[in-house]
Each structure stands twice: as C-alpha cells, then as structure tokens.
Scaffold this active site. Structure first.
Site, PDB file in Angstrom:
ATOM      1  N   VAL A  59      41.698  45.782  39.809  1.00  0.00           N
ATOM      2  CA  VAL A  59      41.622  47.193  40.180  1.00  0.00           C
ATOM      3  C   VAL A  59      42.896  47.956  39.846  1.00  0.00           C
ATOM      4  O   VAL A  59      42.965  49.174  40.067  1.00  0.00           O
ATOM      5  CB  VAL A  59      41.306  47.388  41.684  1.00  0.00           C
ATOM      6  CG1 VAL A  59      39.955  46.808  42.035  1.00  0.00           C
ATOM      7  CG2 VAL A  59      42.405  46.826  42.570  1.00  0.00           C
ATOM      8  N   LYS A  60      43.911  47.277  39.297  1.00  0.00           N
ATOM      9  CA  LYS A  60      45.157  47.956  38.965  1.00  0.00           C
ATOM     10  C   LYS A  60      45.022  48.686  37.622  1.00  0.00           C
ATOM     11  O   LYS A  60      43.955  48.731  37.009  1.00  0.00           O
ATOM     12  CB  LYS A  60      46.299  46.949  38.938  1.00  0.00           C
ATOM     13  CG  LYS A  60      46.557  46.255  40.266  1.00  0.00           C
ATOM     14  CD  LYS A  60      46.824  47.230  41.395  1.00  0.00           C
ATOM     15  CE  LYS A  60      47.489  46.603  42.614  1.00  0.00           C
ATOM     16  NZ  LYS A  60      46.850  45.417  43.156  1.00  0.00           N
ATOM     17  N   ILE A  61      46.125  49.262  37.137  1.00  0.00           N
ATOM     18  CA  ILE A  61      46.087  50.133  35.951  1.00  0.00           C
ATOM     19  C   ILE A  61      45.635  49.345  34.722  1.00  0.00           C
ATOM     20  O   ILE A  61      44.773  49.786  33.967  1.00  0.00           O
ATOM     21  CB  ILE A  61      47.468  50.770  35.695  1.00  0.00           C
ATOM     22  CG1 ILE A  61      48.061  51.344  36.980  1.00  0.00           C
ATOM     23  CG2 ILE A  61      47.357  51.840  34.614  1.00  0.00           C
ATOM     24  CD1 ILE A  61      47.297  52.460  37.610  1.00  0.00           C
TER      25      ILE A  61
END
Length: 385
Positions: free
Chosen positions: A187-189
C-alpha cells in the site's frame, strides 16, 4: 469495494520478476545492490541497505546505532507500532512525544520542553525516531538542531515518504539524520511486495546494518578475527538476523521506482481534488507546510464531531457498508495493551488521543480514478448527513 490503498503491477514489473526467476540468482544476486544503488541515487544518500521489511530496517538501524539495555528511544504515539517496537527488540526503553495537532507529526516545541526536563533528570534519549506521517516530512531542521544540543541520534521513519521532499531536497538524503528508513509494502508509494531499506551517509553504519541483516556473518577478511582457512570461509562476528531482501523483490522495486515521480504527482492531484471537494463538509482536511512536499501516502481527515450528530465509528461503518474501504491511522501506540503493561495509560498524550478519536483515512492510490474519488466524496457526504 474501493480500498484505502492498493498497488499497481504493470507488465514491466511482471517481466522484470520473470527475468529474475529465469536467472542464476533468486536471492543474494545483482538485483539487490542495483536496487540499493538506484534508491540511494534517487534520494541523494551514499548507502542503501535493502531488507525484507521496514520493521527490519528500523531494527538494524537501532542496532547499528548501538541501542541496548539501559538506553532510551523516543518516538511519536501516532505511528505504526514498529516505530517503537524497534527499541524493545534491542532491550531499550521507549517514551513518546505528543503530536503537533496541525501536522500530526511530532511536536517540536513539546520535544524541546521534554528534552530540557530530561536533561535535568539525566534521562535523555539515545535515539529519536521521527515519523513523516502520511508522507509529510517533519520539521527536520529544528529536530537536527535539538539533536546537536542534546546529543541524541535521529532515525527518520520515512515509511510513508519516499518521493517526498524537505526544503526542495529528497527525503532520504540523511542531511538531518543518521539513518532514514523506507517501506515498500504494497500500500506504500512503490512496492517490492514486502521490503524496506535503510539509507545512511555513514560507511560504518552501512557496514553494521549489512552485517545485522545477514546473521552477523562476514566474508570480509578485514573484519575477521583470524586468517581465513580458504575462499569458502566466513565468520559470524555479531548476532544478526535473516533480514535479506530477495532479487525477486528488488527487481520489482527497480521497475516500480521508474514510476515514483508519476505516482507522487497523481497522489498529489487526488489530494488537491479532495481538498476542493470536502471544503464544505464538517471535516478538517490535511494541512501542508510550506517547506515540505508530501508524498501523499495517506489522506487523513478529522471529523468535526461537535458539528455532526454521528460518532466516528458510525461514519466508518456507513462508509464501509457503501463499499468505501476507509481506515484509521493510527491507534496511539501508548494505548496498546503491551505498552500499557509498561506503564503508559490513556491521557498521557492528549493531542494524539484526540487526533485518533476524529481521524479517518480516505482512499488514496495512484490508479484511483476521478469517478472512484467522486464515489468516496458522495458516500462521505451522505454518511455525515
């Protein structure tokens, strides 16, 4: 369901992973150092040490800075538990500094007051872990000045903030800190599936973190206590862990990195659109400070509970029932049962606790469409009515 966050996997990502699967190395091959060098070049740091999670990166960062029993680490209560747990893994104690109610990052004025009191008591921290919550950098210059005055080391937990900048320089360059940690959770960049990296400009810290990520074992004759028996020889010179990143993960990270700027730009556009769409609702939208540019990992609103007749729980349940996957980031760490068992209690950090009672993370990810965002805004409008 519109999730609060999600990864994008392209054909280029798949091809890169398949290439590794057909190569001679699935782990401990060339892809990991290539990824480390690419991230280091991107953020302007000298060294990157890739590991299997940001939690592992925080742990080896603390070990490299020689945190241990009898030492003290401070961090913010509004973060994922790993920012505090890394100290406990090392046998050290933990304390917290309340948040700035405007930015939700660590309150620098509260930090300065607490440091002054701690100095009088002889209880200064050895390490401060600052968290760039939602992707917005902390006031790093002020924190760096305090570290010089009081003698503590600084770790930036930038799990939310790859692609962010502070005073027009990339987060991760370690200008204001000893070590910066990134996360590559889905779910991170950008993602490596699971994974993390610790950045530093100090060659000794980099060497120690490399040692700790791989069982404390070295093949460097210069680090061994006696002459190697032969080319196969290795020595365990410290107690380390199996925290290595695989070449499969690193290959995915390398292709994801080529889209970092595009991802951050799209996330910013979604955030700006939220700002405009929500300005008439009884919510507080995120404040952005002038000297920093967020990577926009999260878009957190705060409900003005005195202006609505529903609880935060009721609003969240209504949104989820409508297919909007909102979440809450984060439950204050000091209120978790484990930390309560160490003596913390409700009321210790009131600004963090008030933030938690009002906060909702709205969906935000690079592939989110305008139509999906409109659905979120419409559902929120109805949930608040």
């Amino acid at each position: 369901m519109i999730p609060y966050g999600r990864q994008e996997i392209t054909q280029a990502d798949i091809d890169a992973v398949v290439d590794v699967l057909g190569s001679d190395f699935l782990t401990q091959g060339p892809a990991v150092p290539n990824f480390e060098n690419a991230i280091a070049k991107r953020v302007g740091a000298r060294f990157g040490v890739a590991v299997n999670s940001a939690t592992s990166a925080l742990h080896i960062a603390c070990l490299a800075l020689r945190l241990g029993a009898g030492d003290l680490l401070w961090t913010t209560p509004i973060t994922f538990v790993a920012s505090a747990n890394c100290a406990r893994y090392c046998g050290a104690d933990v304390d917290f500094v309340d948040i700035d109610p405007a930015t939700y990052n660590i309150d620098v004025e509260a930090l300065a007051l607490k440091l002054n009191d701690a100095q009088k008591k002889g209880e200064l921290p050895k390490i401060l872990v600052v968290v760039h919550l939602c992707g917005q950098p902390c006031d790093l210059d002020a924190i760096h000045a305090l570290s010089g005055k009081y003698g503590f080391r600084v770790i930036e937990d930038a799990s939310h903030a790859i692609g962010a900048s502070y005073r027009n320089e990339p987060v991760g360059n370690c200008r204001y800190s000893d070590i910066t940690v990134f996360s590559f959770h889905p779910v991170k960049i950008i993602t490596t599936g699971e994974g993390g990296m610790a950045m530093t400009n100090d060659p000794e810290l980099a060497s120690r973190m490399e040692l700790f990520r791989s069982h404390g074992i070295t093949r460097d004759a210069g680090l061994m206590t006696h002459t190697p028996d032969g080319p196969w020889y290795y020595q365990q010179i410290d107690l380390g862990f199996n925290y290595r990143m695989t070449d499969i993960q690193a290959a995915l990270g390398l292709t994801q990195l080529t889209r970092l700027d595009a991802y951050v730009a799209r996330r910013k556009a979604i955030a700006v659109r939220y700002d405009s769409s929500l300005n008439a609702l009884p919510v507080q939208t995120p404040l952005q400070v002038a000297e920093a540019a967020s990577a926009w990992h999260l878009y957190v609103i705060r409900l003005r509970l005195d202006e609505i007749t529903r609880s935060r729980e009721a609003v969240v349940q209504t949104l989820r029932s409508a297919g909007i996957g909102v979440n809450v980031h984060y439950i204050p760490v000091h209120t978790q049962p484990y930390y309560r068992s160490l003596g913390f209690q409700a009321g210790d950090f009131p600004k963090a606790e008030r933030y938690y009672s009002e906060a909702i993370s709205l969906p935000l990810y690079a592939t989110m469409s305008d139509a999906q965002q409109d659905a979120v805004v419409d559902a929120l409008n109805k949930a608040l009515s």
